[in-house]
Design a protein around this motif. Structure first.
Motif, PDB file in Angstrom:
ATOM      1  N   LEU A  62       0.840  -1.208   0.000  1.00  0.00           N
ATOM      2  CA  LEU A  62       0.000   0.000   0.000  1.00  0.00           C
ATOM      3  C   LEU A  62       0.873   1.255   0.000  1.00  0.00           C
ATOM      4  O   LEU A  62       0.573   2.233  -0.684  1.00  0.00           O
ATOM      5  CB  LEU A  62      -0.886   0.026   1.249  1.00  0.00           C
ATOM      6  N   GLN A  92       3.884   1.597  -1.164  1.00  0.00           N
ATOM      7  CA  GLN A  92       4.495   1.753  -2.487  1.00  0.00           C
ATOM      8  C   GLN A  92       3.495   2.372  -3.463  1.00  0.00           C
ATOM      9  O   GLN A  92       3.847   3.244  -4.254  1.00  0.00           O
ATOM     10  CB  GLN A  92       4.903   0.373  -2.988  1.00  0.00           C
ATOM     11  N   ALA A  93       2.253   1.910  -3.380  1.00  0.00           N
ATOM     12  CA  ALA A  93       1.227   2.442  -4.287  1.00  0.00           C
ATOM     13  C   ALA A  93       0.991   3.920  -4.042  1.00  0.00           C
ATOM     14  O   ALA A  93       0.480   4.627  -4.912  1.00  0.00           O
ATOM     15  CB  ALA A  93      -0.073   1.657  -4.117  1.00  0.00           C
ATOM     16  N   ARG A 103       0.353  -3.467 -11.385  1.00  0.00           N
ATOM     17  CA  ARG A 103       1.508  -2.737 -10.838  1.00  0.00           C
ATOM     18  C   ARG A 103       2.163  -1.854 -11.905  1.00  0.00           C
ATOM     19  O   ARG A 103       2.684  -0.786 -11.597  1.00  0.00           O
ATOM     20  CB  ARG A 103       2.525  -3.719 -10.238  1.00  0.00           C
ATOM     21  N   LEU A 160       0.097   1.217 -12.142  1.00  0.00           N
ATOM     22  CA  LEU A 160       0.376   2.108 -10.998  1.00  0.00           C
ATOM     23  C   LEU A 160       1.762   2.753 -11.093  1.00  0.00           C
ATOM     24  O   LEU A 160       2.090   3.639 -10.305  1.00  0.00           O
ATOM     25  CB  LEU A 160       0.309   1.309  -9.692  1.00  0.00           C
ATOM     26  N   LEU A 162       4.539   1.048 -10.585  1.00  0.00           N
ATOM     27  CA  LEU A 162       5.426   0.418  -9.606  1.00  0.00           C
ATOM     28  C   LEU A 162       6.462  -0.484 -10.267  1.00  0.00           C
ATOM     29  O   LEU A 162       7.480  -0.799  -9.668  1.00  0.00           O
ATOM     30  CB  LEU A 162       4.609  -0.396  -8.590  1.00  0.00           C
ATOM     31  N   TYR A 210      -5.966   2.074  -5.480  1.00  0.00           N
ATOM     32  CA  TYR A 210      -5.491   0.686  -5.576  1.00  0.00           C
ATOM     33  C   TYR A 210      -5.952  -0.115  -4.367  1.00  0.00           C
ATOM     34  O   TYR A 210      -5.769   0.306  -3.223  1.00  0.00           O
ATOM     35  CB  TYR A 210      -3.959   0.693  -5.658  1.00  0.00           C
ATOM     36  N   ASP A 223      -6.992  -5.946  -6.931  1.00  0.00           N
ATOM     37  CA  ASP A 223      -6.255  -7.182  -7.164  1.00  0.00           C
ATOM     38  C   ASP A 223      -6.944  -8.312  -6.406  1.00  0.00           C
ATOM     39  O   ASP A 223      -6.940  -8.331  -5.174  1.00  0.00           O
ATOM     40  CB  ASP A 223      -4.801  -7.007  -6.681  1.00  0.00           C
TER      41      ASP A 223
END
Lengths: 277, 260
Positions: free
Chosen positions: A169, A171-172, B63, B66, B68, B87, B172
């Motif tokens: 979370l 990281q997001a 990901r 996003l 990432l 997310y 997800d």
């Protein structure tokens, strides 16, 4: 000598001031150390000071250069933290095994070096410290440490909490993973450097881990945990200093036992609340 | 690759610009490609699901959206650089004893909570309450996060994502660790969110029942892109065989598959 007489001495007032500065700072640090499962890791870093101090004496003896042990303690604890992180990522050893190896290894290496250098008596001081070895200069350093720990942790509270709860979370939301661990390692190393002389490795670990663990056990909200850990960080060290003066007992162990008493009381309170007592 | 991967946008979207455009997207971890050859548009108001076996690259795709994981080839183009994306990860492996209430967790996810100390100030508390009420979960505010059931926790995670006022919501495996009844409730409130807030929803799932009943479009992945189209088309033997293998696909799913 009664308590009121004792307070007339500078060393007693300094000891109490030291407990009141370092106790809450360590407890605040401990909130994230325990929530991230780094209690044993922080213990190993505190004990790495054995080798850190020994290295300063070794350099001085072999080269004639006078090195401040604070520098070698800080550098060695960071090297040890980096080494442990590397071993955890690159080998099949479990984190607890890596920490145990680093912990015992650095204490053993430090003890051998200190003995070889003819300073065996220092080992007791490194373990238990001497809270009465305080002066205005030490107190100023401790106040600086308390401000550093408090300022950094409080200003980064949201990022630290989210990264602790869920790296995914965090990281997001653009918070890099691993960043919190680096911050905590740096703060633990700084705490070891500043407070080793007064607290010793054993007491330092207790101040970081026990109030936060007690608060975690008793609370279901983060705010309550934070408040209770800080309360323990103030009450336990202060009452340890008072008890040791009043009962003429060694101060370090009194502070550790006062912390454990705080943990037991928190546990009993929690059991009472959920109807198990 | 089956030709439906290049299906044009459904007519309802065709007069608008896509929120996201993936052009020959590929993601690699070391020498191993996790995902390759994804050409896809995500449109405003889309309710898009991705299916595929484990390791098909579904989570990697989310990901990548996003930001990432970086694309190893191709690119993802956002219609606007400031596109707000919410997310909802798979159920987090939380320590049940982690001292954090639902209300505190939600405040932690607010954009303007830089001075977060666990407390929830008045203005933020209102936003938190509203997000919980939207998901009919106001009664959970004071509960400890680690003690919620799978369905309750999923709602809280969605509420947390909504607090950041997203235009697009990525989920997800939203039905993982939820029972059948919980999944039906999840389906209902995702449909409500899609209709009432006009939210674009993209989710990945192994639950083909949920995909069948919820999604407007389905993308099929198996490290490469097998196709995208309406559920009745993609949830059919050729596409499922392409994703899951010809021998397994028809026997694996316990509902009548639509046949193309």
């Amino acid at each position: 000598m009664n308590l009121s007489e004792l307070w007339s001495y500078d060393f007693m007032r300094y000891a109490l001031a030291s407990a009141l500065l370092l106790g809450p700072a360590c407890a605040l640090l401990g909130v994230f150390v325990t929530l991230r499962g780094l209690a044993f890791f922080s213990d190993a870093l505190a004990h790495s000071a054995f080798t850190g101090v020994a290295l300063a004496f070794l350099i001085q003896e072999r080269t004639g250069w006078s090195v401040d042990p604070m520098v070698t303690v800080f550098v060695f604890s960071l090297v040890l933290a980096g080494g442990m992180a590397w071993l955890m990522q690159r080998t099949a050893l479990g984190a607890d095994s890596v920490i145990a190896v680093a912990f015992t290894g650095s204490v053993a290496a430090g003890a051998i070096l200190i003995t070889m250098l003819g300073r065996y008596r220092m080992i007791d001081g490194l373990l238990f410290g001497s809270i009465y070895a305080n002066g205005p200069e030490e107190l100023a350093r401790q106040a600086g440490l308390a401000l550093l720990v408090g300022g950094l942790i409080l200003s980064q509270m949201r990022r630290l909490a989210l990264a602790t709860l869920s790296p995914e979370l965090a990281q997001a939301q653009g918070i890099p993973t691993g960043w919190g661990n680096v911050l905590l390692v740096l703060l633990i190393a700084a705490t070891v450097v500043v407070s080793l002389k007064m607290l010793g490795a054993l007491l330092l670990s207790a101040l970081i881990v026990i109030p936060a663990s007690a608060a975690r056990m008793a609370c279901r909200s983060f705010r309550a945990m934070l408040g209770l850990a800080l309360l323990g960080g103030v009450l336990a060290p202060a009452s340890g200093v008072v008890a040791s003066a009043g009962l003429d007992l060694p101060t370090g162990p009194c502070i550790v036992l006062a912390n454990i008493l705080f943990l037991v009381l928190c546990g009993l309170w929690k059991m009472g609340r959920v109807g198990l007592a | 690759m089956i030709s439906a991967s290049c299906l044009p946008a459904p007519s309802v979207f065709s007069c608008r610009a896509p929120l996201l455009r993936m052009e020959n997207l590929g993601v690699r971890f070391g020498p191993q490609w996790a995902l390759r050859g994804v050409d896809l548009h995500i449109w405003p108001g889309d309710l898009l699901a991705f299916i595929g076996p484990n390791g098909a690259g579904k989570t990697t795709l989310l990901r990548a959206i996003l930001g990432l994981v970086p694309p190893a080839e191709g690119r993802i183009v956002q219609h606007r650089p400031d596109l707000r994306i919410g997310y909802v990860p798979q159920r987090l492996s939380l320590d049940a004893a982690f001292p954090l209430t639902v209300e505190e967790f939600l405040a932690l996810n607010l954009r303007d909570s830089s001075a977060w100390f666990g407390g929830v100030p008045g203005k933020q508390r209102r936003a938190v309450r509203e997000a919980l009420e939207t998901l009919q979960a106001a009664h959970l505010a004071r509960k400890q996060l680690g003690l919620l059931s799978g369905g309750q926790f999923q709602r809280v995670l969605i509420a947390a994502a909504l607090l950041r006022d997203p235009e697009m919501l990525l989920l997800d495996e939203p039905s993982a660790s939820i029972d059948r009844r919980g999944t039906e409730e999840l389906q209902t409130f995702l449909q409500d969110l899609h209709q009432t807030l006009g939210l674009t929803i993209v989710f990945v799932s192994h639950d083909l029942h949920l995909v069948h009943h919820l999604a407007d479009r389905v993308g099929c992945l198996n490290q490469s892109f097998c196709g995208v189209g309406p559920p009745q088309e993609i949830l059919s033997e050729p596409f499922l065989a392409a994703a899951y293998g010809a021998a397994l696909a028809p026997r694996r799913f316990g509902f009548p598959l639509a046949r193309s």
